[in-house]
Design a protein around this motif. Structure first.
Motif, PDB file in Angstrom:
ATOM      1  N   ARG A 241       8.538  12.712   6.072  1.00  0.00           N
ATOM      2  CA  ARG A 241       9.770  12.991   5.321  1.00  0.00           C
ATOM      3  C   ARG A 241       9.564  12.761   3.828  1.00  0.00           C
ATOM      4  O   ARG A 241      10.110  13.495   2.990  1.00  0.00           O
ATOM      5  N   ASP A 242       8.782  11.739   3.471  1.00  0.00           N
ATOM      6  CA  ASP A 242       8.491  11.500   2.055  1.00  0.00           C
ATOM      7  C   ASP A 242       7.696  12.666   1.457  1.00  0.00           C
ATOM      8  O   ASP A 242       7.953  13.089   0.324  1.00  0.00           O
ATOM      9  N   LEU A 243       6.724  13.177   2.216  1.00  0.00           N
ATOM     10  CA  LEU A 243       5.934  14.306   1.725  1.00  0.00           C
ATOM     11  C   LEU A 243       6.788  15.557   1.581  1.00  0.00           C
ATOM     12  O   LEU A 243       6.604  16.348   0.643  1.00  0.00           O
ATOM     13  N   ARG A 244       7.731  15.739   2.487  1.00  0.00           N
ATOM     14  CA  ARG A 244       8.628  16.893   2.352  1.00  0.00           C
ATOM     15  C   ARG A 244       9.485  16.769   1.096  1.00  0.00           C
ATOM     16  O   ARG A 244       9.645  17.748   0.349  1.00  0.00           O
ATOM     17  N   THR A 245      10.022  15.577   0.848  1.00  0.00           N
ATOM     18  CA  THR A 245      10.818  15.361  -0.368  1.00  0.00           C
ATOM     19  C   THR A 245       9.980  15.619  -1.610  1.00  0.00           C
ATOM     20  O   THR A 245      10.446  16.245  -2.579  1.00  0.00           O
ATOM     21  N   GLU A 246       8.736  15.147  -1.594  1.00  0.00           N
ATOM     22  CA  GLU A 246       7.830  15.377  -2.723  1.00  0.00           C
ATOM     23  C   GLU A 246       7.612  16.864  -2.940  1.00  0.00           C
ATOM     24  O   GLU A 246       7.639  17.344  -4.090  1.00  0.00           O
TER      25      GLU A 246
END
Length: 316
Positions: A241-246
């Protein structure tokens, strides 16, 4: 719970549903049919809006042959379907409001879709068909639990974006599963670092989740014999999820959810540090494409304006 006008704890809320015939049945065959309806008629038609080039790999839904977790997935091969198995040794411990989250996790877009992409990808055979055994740990080829289980938890979350949770009860089923995975972080650490005994771990889980003592004890036995694996679920989901937000922040309106999912799934299982590098390489590649597209657009526009000017001058 507030929307449903319930006053009390989370545990009390789930206890209040124990005798509600809307959510429980002792008919195992009926439960299997409900799972088939959820997977094949509710979930699968919506996959095309979030994924591209979806592999055509068959899936069967069956009763689990042993008394283990609530559900599980056995990988497909070139000659056999994937199998989503349901633990029905105690049918009355399978509330309907749990069915959607479990289906998203074990079937699609969870483990079955995850494995299907890897199986059909342009990868070496040992990566397309990674041998998995939950019973030979630690003497087995690594299969990267954070990637596999993190994706399955991300899939449960993705069900909200896909509009698959029909009501607050199904959402509570999802949140119940979320609480279980959060409790795993505490219990696994308690058992293997803070010297908790088995009963303390069971009591902790009973206090904060909706699961029965029998189901909880099965879970705790698993954590005792497999240090760290229970933590992989939540850590993997958080990273994805963090990578998607990034990616969303970096690419803005050019972010494409289908492409993002494709990068994760068509490269097979990997350590999360490698996935992080892969996603960032993809982000940089998309930025270069955007910049190149912008130059081409400006060049094309300049050419068109020049041609128009020549056309106008020809009439003067």
């Amino acid at each position: 719970m507030n929307k449903l006008s319930f006053v009390g704890s989370v545990k009390e809320f789930f206890n209040s549903l124990d005798d509600d015939p809307r959510f429980y049945t002792n008919d195992s065959d009926k439960i299997i049919e409900e799972y088939k309806h959820i997977v094949f008629e509710r979930i699968n038609p919506k996959l095309k809006d979030f994924f591209k080039d979806i592999p055509d790999v068959p899936l069967e839904i069956r009763k689990m042959s042993y008394d283990g977790p609530g559900g599980g997935y056995s990988s497909a091969s070139e000659n056999s379907p994937g199998v989503f198995s349901i633990n029905l040794f105690r049918p009355m411990e399978n509330p309907r409001f749990d069915f959607m989250a479990l289906s998203l996790h074990e079937a699609s877009p969870g483990h079955h879709l995850q494995h299907s992409y890897a199986m059909k990808a342009s990868l070496p055979d040992y990566r397309r068909h990674t041998p998995i055994s939950f019973y030979d740990v630690p003497f087995w080829y690594p299969f990267y639990s954070a990637y596999s289980e993190g994706w399955a938890l991300y899939s449960e979350y993705l069900g909200e974006e896909m509009g698959l949770y029909n009501d607050d009860y199904e959402l509570m089923g999802r949140y119940s599963a979320e609480m279980l995975r959060a409790c795993r972080l505490v219990v696994d650490t308690g058992l293997h670092y803070f010297n908790w005994d088995k009963e303390k771990a069971i009591e902790y889980m009973l206090n904060y989740t909706a699961y029965s003592r029998e189901a909880t004890e099965i879970e705790i036995n698993r954590y005792i014999t497999w240090p760290g694996q229970a933590c992989a679920y939540k850590l993997g989901e958080i990273k994805i999820r963090d990578l998607r937000t990034e990616a969303e922040n970096a690419l803005g309106s050019k972010f494409n959810i289908k492409d993002f999912h494709s990068v994760i799934l068509t490269n097979g299982a990997m350590p999360m540090s490698v996935l992080e590098s892969l996603i960032r390489e993809w982000i940089n590649m998309k930025k270069v494409e955007q910049a190149s597209s912008g130059v081409q657009t400006r060049t094309s526009l300049t050419f068109m304006l020049g041609a128009l000017l020549v056309h106008i001058l020809s009439f003067l």
